[in-house]
Design a protein around this motif. Sequence first.
Motif, PDB file in Angstrom:
ATOM      1  N   GLU A  20       0.655  -1.399   0.083  1.00 17.10           N
ATOM      2  CA  GLU A  20      -0.077  -0.032   0.070  1.00 17.10           C
ATOM      3  C   GLU A  20       0.931   1.315  -0.035  1.00 17.10           C
ATOM      4  O   GLU A  20       0.450   2.366  -0.355  1.00 17.10           O
ATOM      5  CB  GLU A  20      -0.878   0.064   1.303  1.00 17.10           C
ATOM      6  N   LYS A  21       2.200   1.173   0.449  1.00 19.17           N
ATOM      7  CA  LYS A  21       3.099   2.129   0.436  1.00 19.17           C
ATOM      8  C   LYS A  21       4.429   1.839   0.460  1.00 19.17           C
ATOM      9  O   LYS A  21       4.825   0.762   1.036  1.00 19.17           O
ATOM     10  CB  LYS A  21       2.671   3.102   1.893  1.00 19.17           C
ATOM     11  N   VAL A  22       5.328   2.453  -0.210  1.00 17.51           N
ATOM     12  CA  VAL A  22       6.664   2.391  -0.278  1.00 17.51           C
ATOM     13  C   VAL A  22       7.464   3.538  -0.119  1.00 17.51           C
ATOM     14  O   VAL A  22       7.195   4.615  -0.638  1.00 17.51           O
ATOM     15  CB  VAL A  22       7.270   1.480  -1.470  1.00 17.51           C
TER      16      VAL A  22
ATOM     17  N   PHE B   8       8.724  -0.715   3.423  1.00 19.40           N
ATOM     18  CA  PHE B   8       7.485  -1.195   2.814  1.00 19.40           C
ATOM     19  C   PHE B   8       6.548  -1.377   3.856  1.00 19.40           C
ATOM     20  O   PHE B   8       6.719  -1.695   4.938  1.00 19.40           O
ATOM     21  CB  PHE B   8       7.520  -2.556   2.376  1.00 19.40           C
ATOM     22  N   TYR B   9       5.097  -0.670   3.587  1.00 15.24           N
ATOM     23  CA  TYR B   9       4.334  -0.189   4.587  1.00 15.24           C
ATOM     24  C   TYR B   9       2.852  -1.019   4.200  1.00 15.24           C
ATOM     25  O   TYR B   9       2.502  -1.051   2.943  1.00 15.24           O
ATOM     26  CB  TYR B   9       4.156   1.124   4.758  1.00 15.24           C
ATOM     27  N   SER B  10       2.050  -1.234   5.292  1.00 16.84           N
ATOM     28  CA  SER B  10       0.539  -1.375   4.861  1.00 16.84           C
ATOM     29  C   SER B  10      -0.025  -0.444   5.878  1.00 16.84           C
ATOM     30  O   SER B  10       0.753   0.259   6.763  1.00 16.84           O
ATOM     31  CB  SER B  10       0.290  -2.840   5.670  1.00 16.84           C
TER      32      SER B  10
ATOM     33  N   ASP C 184      -6.886   2.001  11.473  1.00 14.21           N
ATOM     34  CA  ASP C 184      -7.183   3.294  11.841  1.00 14.21           C
ATOM     35  C   ASP C 184      -6.323   4.300  10.952  1.00 14.21           C
ATOM     36  O   ASP C 184      -6.685   5.360  11.022  1.00 14.21           O
ATOM     37  CB  ASP C 184      -6.614   3.516  13.158  1.00 14.21           C
ATOM     38  N   GLY C 185      -5.808   4.065   9.739  1.00 10.76           N
ATOM     39  CA  GLY C 185      -5.429   4.785   8.683  1.00 10.76           C
ATOM     40  C   GLY C 185      -3.867   5.191   8.883  1.00 10.76           C
ATOM     41  O   GLY C 185      -3.536   5.957   8.063  1.00 10.76           O
ATOM     42  N   TYR C 186      -3.192   4.613   9.905  1.00  8.83           N
ATOM     43  CA  TYR C 186      -1.785   5.117   9.876  1.00  8.83           C
ATOM     44  C   TYR C 186      -1.004   4.016   9.293  1.00  8.83           C
ATOM     45  O   TYR C 186      -1.303   2.701   9.313  1.00  8.83           O
ATOM     46  CB  TYR C 186      -1.211   5.317  11.592  1.00  8.83           C
ATOM     47  N   PRO C 187       0.447   4.163   8.770  1.00  9.77           N
ATOM     48  CA  PRO C 187       0.976   3.302   8.024  1.00  9.77           C
ATOM     49  C   PRO C 187       1.948   2.364   9.123  1.00  9.77           C
ATOM     50  O   PRO C 187       2.411   3.078  10.174  1.00  9.77           O
ATOM     51  CB  PRO C 187       2.071   4.094   7.257  1.00  9.77           C
ATOM     52  N   VAL C 188       2.086   1.166   8.789  1.00 11.95           N
ATOM     53  CA  VAL C 188       2.823   0.221   9.811  1.00 11.95           C
ATOM     54  C   VAL C 188       3.889  -0.399   8.744  1.00 11.95           C
ATOM     55  O   VAL C 188       3.535  -1.013   7.740  1.00 11.95           O
ATOM     56  CB  VAL C 188       2.032  -0.760  10.480  1.00 11.95           C
TER      57      VAL C 188
ATOM     58  N   GLU D 257       4.847   6.251  11.538  1.00 11.85           N
ATOM     59  CA  GLU D 257       3.688   6.563  11.596  1.00 11.85           C
ATOM     60  C   GLU D 257       2.964   7.891  11.210  1.00 11.85           C
ATOM     61  O   GLU D 257       3.611   8.839  11.204  1.00 11.85           O
ATOM     62  CB  GLU D 257       3.140   6.142  13.093  1.00 11.85           C
ATOM     63  N   ALA D 258       1.560   8.021  10.803  1.00  8.93           N
ATOM     64  CA  ALA D 258       1.012   9.148  10.605  1.00  8.93           C
ATOM     65  C   ALA D 258       1.205  10.242  11.596  1.00  8.93           C
ATOM     66  O   ALA D 258       1.000   9.796  12.679  1.00  8.93           O
ATOM     67  CB  ALA D 258      -0.480   9.036  10.027  1.00  8.93           C
TER      68      ALA D 258
END
Length: 297
Positions: free
Chosen positions: A152-154, A216-218, A222-226, A285-286
């Motif tokens: 979902e995010k890199v 690499f993130y998911s 709750d909307g914040y990246p891990v 994190e966001a």
Amino acid sequence: MPDYSKIFTYEVEGLSYTVSLYEQDGAFLADISVLEGGMDVNALYFGDDEFSGESVSLDGPLNMNGTRLDGEKIQWDDAEALSDPGLGPEGEDKETYVSEGDTLTVELDIESLDEIDVFGIRATSTTTESGSIKAVSDDPEEPEEPIEPTFEKVLFGTDVSDSGEVFDGVFIVDEPREGYEYSLPEGEEPTFENYLTYYEEEVDGYDIPSLDSIVFYSFHEDGYPVEQFRIDAPEGGFQSADEVLEAYDAAIEAGALDPEEVASGDLIAALSLGEEDDTPEDVVEAGDEAEDDLEMI
């Protein structure tokens, strides 16, 4: 490991093996791997499952006379002789003798793997009760294409501290999201290769040699990246996209996405050296100031 297209199996008391077919550099190959026992592979037979036309047969002890499949006489389309029966002075060191754990690779004189639905092996000096086999295998397994992981995010980080804190880099997300400048084109599968291509071709002012770390993130519900895992550049940096993809493949093969690894947040670093980083985890994190600064890029 080759990308196998068809895998035939054969098993009797005292002997079992697989025949795995694949294409490589324009050639069609068969890997004959013995799982139990041993055998001297003297000849190969193969064909489609239509059983029409004249059947090919090798002379003398290499024939497959009398072989049937589900009670029907087999019509072989082709055959290849590999060796004469008998181990001779070489014994089990004979080139065509295959024992448990070993693989014999043979090139097949065919135009397409679609030509082979039935595979036969004529072998002697086997570990079966009779000491020889006229083995027939059909209904090959056709391995499914592996599912490519998606993200979902890199983060492509170009300035990363020894502790893992990111000071400069580019975030790319799988789809337009608030607060992110860069996202993959609509309909683009969010695989790492597509992220890397986008980074190379669409992001100005950054390149592959400048990379320190790729994270690499998911996104949490709750909307914040891990953070899931990261790969760090080797000493001297990555020199090409191929080197980056090799490091990524090494991470995946090492279990970077295994549930226990993702859950623990362990870092996978310096993959080109096959070692784990001993620096502490620093999940961005966001709301973190470092990420807020980067998202303005």
